[in-house]
Design a protein around this motif. Sequence first.
Motif, PDB file in Angstrom:
ATOM      1  N   THR A 142     115.847 -27.751  17.796  1.00 16.33           N
ATOM      2  CA  THR A 142     116.395 -28.607  16.499  1.00 16.33           C
ATOM      3  C   THR A 142     116.851 -27.556  15.413  1.00 16.33           C
ATOM      4  OG1 THR A 142     114.840 -30.326  16.702  1.00 16.33           O
ATOM      5  CG2 THR A 142     116.013 -30.170  14.594  1.00 16.33           C
ATOM      6  N   ALA A 143     116.178 -26.483  14.872  1.00 18.42           N
ATOM      7  CA  ALA A 143     116.677 -25.564  14.202  1.00 18.42           C
ATOM      8  C   ALA A 143     118.069 -24.713  14.782  1.00 18.42           C
ATOM      9  CB  ALA A 143     115.637 -24.357  13.850  1.00 18.42           C
ATOM     10  N   GLY A 178     121.939 -13.579  12.333  1.00 18.35           N
ATOM     11  CA  GLY A 178     121.261 -14.200  11.533  1.00 18.35           C
ATOM     12  C   GLY A 178     120.553 -15.840  12.118  1.00 18.35           C
ATOM     13  N   VAL A 179     121.266 -16.126  13.027  1.00 19.56           N
ATOM     14  CA  VAL A 179     120.680 -17.492  13.815  1.00 19.56           C
ATOM     15  C   VAL A 179     119.728 -16.991  14.687  1.00 19.56           C
ATOM     16  CG1 VAL A 179     121.416 -18.893  15.840  1.00 19.56           C
ATOM     17  CG2 VAL A 179     122.944 -18.692  13.603  1.00 19.56           C
ATOM     18  N   THR A 183     115.624 -17.935  14.548  1.00 15.08           N
ATOM     19  CA  THR A 183     115.076 -18.520  15.549  1.00 15.08           C
ATOM     20  C   THR A 183     113.706 -17.660  15.998  1.00 15.08           C
ATOM     21  OG1 THR A 183     117.009 -19.192  16.508  1.00 15.08           O
ATOM     22  CG2 THR A 183     115.301 -19.198  18.044  1.00 15.08           C
ATOM     23  N   SER A 184     113.789 -16.536  15.739  1.00 18.60           N
ATOM     24  CA  SER A 184     112.621 -15.565  15.873  1.00 18.60           C
ATOM     25  C   SER A 184     111.696 -15.894  14.952  1.00 18.60           C
ATOM     26  CB  SER A 184     113.036 -14.091  16.012  1.00 18.60           C
ATOM     27  OG  SER A 184     112.025 -13.327  16.147  1.00 18.60           O
ATOM     28  N   ASP A 185     112.007 -15.980  13.826  1.00 23.08           N
ATOM     29  CA  ASP A 185     111.159 -16.412  12.703  1.00 23.08           C
ATOM     30  C   ASP A 185     110.334 -17.899  13.103  1.00 23.08           C
ATOM     31  OD1 ASP A 185     111.628 -13.937  11.545  1.00 23.08           O
ATOM     32  OD2 ASP A 185     113.008 -14.885  10.108  1.00 23.08           O
ATOM     33  N   LYS A 190     102.420 -18.773  11.851  1.00 22.35           N
ATOM     34  CA  LYS A 190     102.305 -19.107  10.151  1.00 22.35           C
ATOM     35  C   LYS A 190     101.071 -18.344   9.935  1.00 22.35           C
ATOM     36  CE  LYS A 190     105.302 -23.039  10.141  1.00 22.35           C
ATOM     37  NZ  LYS A 190     105.837 -22.932  11.562  1.00 22.35           N
ATOM     38  N   LYS A 191     100.783 -17.808   8.734  1.00 21.75           N
ATOM     39  CA  LYS A 191      99.461 -17.257   8.292  1.00 21.75           C
ATOM     40  C   LYS A 191      98.480 -18.297   8.404  1.00 21.75           C
ATOM     41  CE  LYS A 191     101.360 -13.893   5.325  1.00 21.75           C
ATOM     42  NZ  LYS A 191     101.447 -12.825   4.054  1.00 21.75           N
TER      43      LYS A 191
END
Length: 195
Positions: A142-143, A178-179, A183-185, A190-191
Amino acid sequence: MSQAKPEMGFAEFARHLGVRPSYITELRKAGRLVLTDDAKAVKVAESLALIDSTRDPSRGGVAARHAAARGQEVGPRTQSDHGDDDERAANVAAASSDHGFQKAKAINERYKAMTAKVEYERLIGKLAPVADIEAAAADLVTALRRRLEGMGTTLAPLVAPVSEPSACKALIDEFVEGVLRETSDTLKPKKGTPQ
């Protein structure tokens, strides 16, 4: 033991086997005795065969220890114990039971080990439920789709005034980078969540 009667009472059968009456009660509760129609006596030959065929082969050491304490030998019953045909039937049943029991025990142990491995890998974060993975993949797609669909709107005003092809390429490469970074992020845990 002398030639056994075809049927015996529970206490008499216990004496015949040289065991405590409580053991006969255990055998009865476990369904390891063949009883007469009125359930008040034991069918000796059939019960001996059933006991032999349902014996846990992994407990042979226990039987040997108890027999040694009574001054007896452990081994297959002889003809004088309960007849030639009964002995053959008991030996065949015991042999097939040993194989089936050991096979079932091996399968059971294998599945226990596999379950323990899966549980351990889940606890250390190497495995995740399929639903969690599907949800993460859906979020990622989706992102990515959102960013790619917005590519024309974002890049058009930046690329239109540029006449140099290398400058246009640099703008497009920067956008794609940037995309990919976004996507990698999305893939990074998450913490506070196990990895």
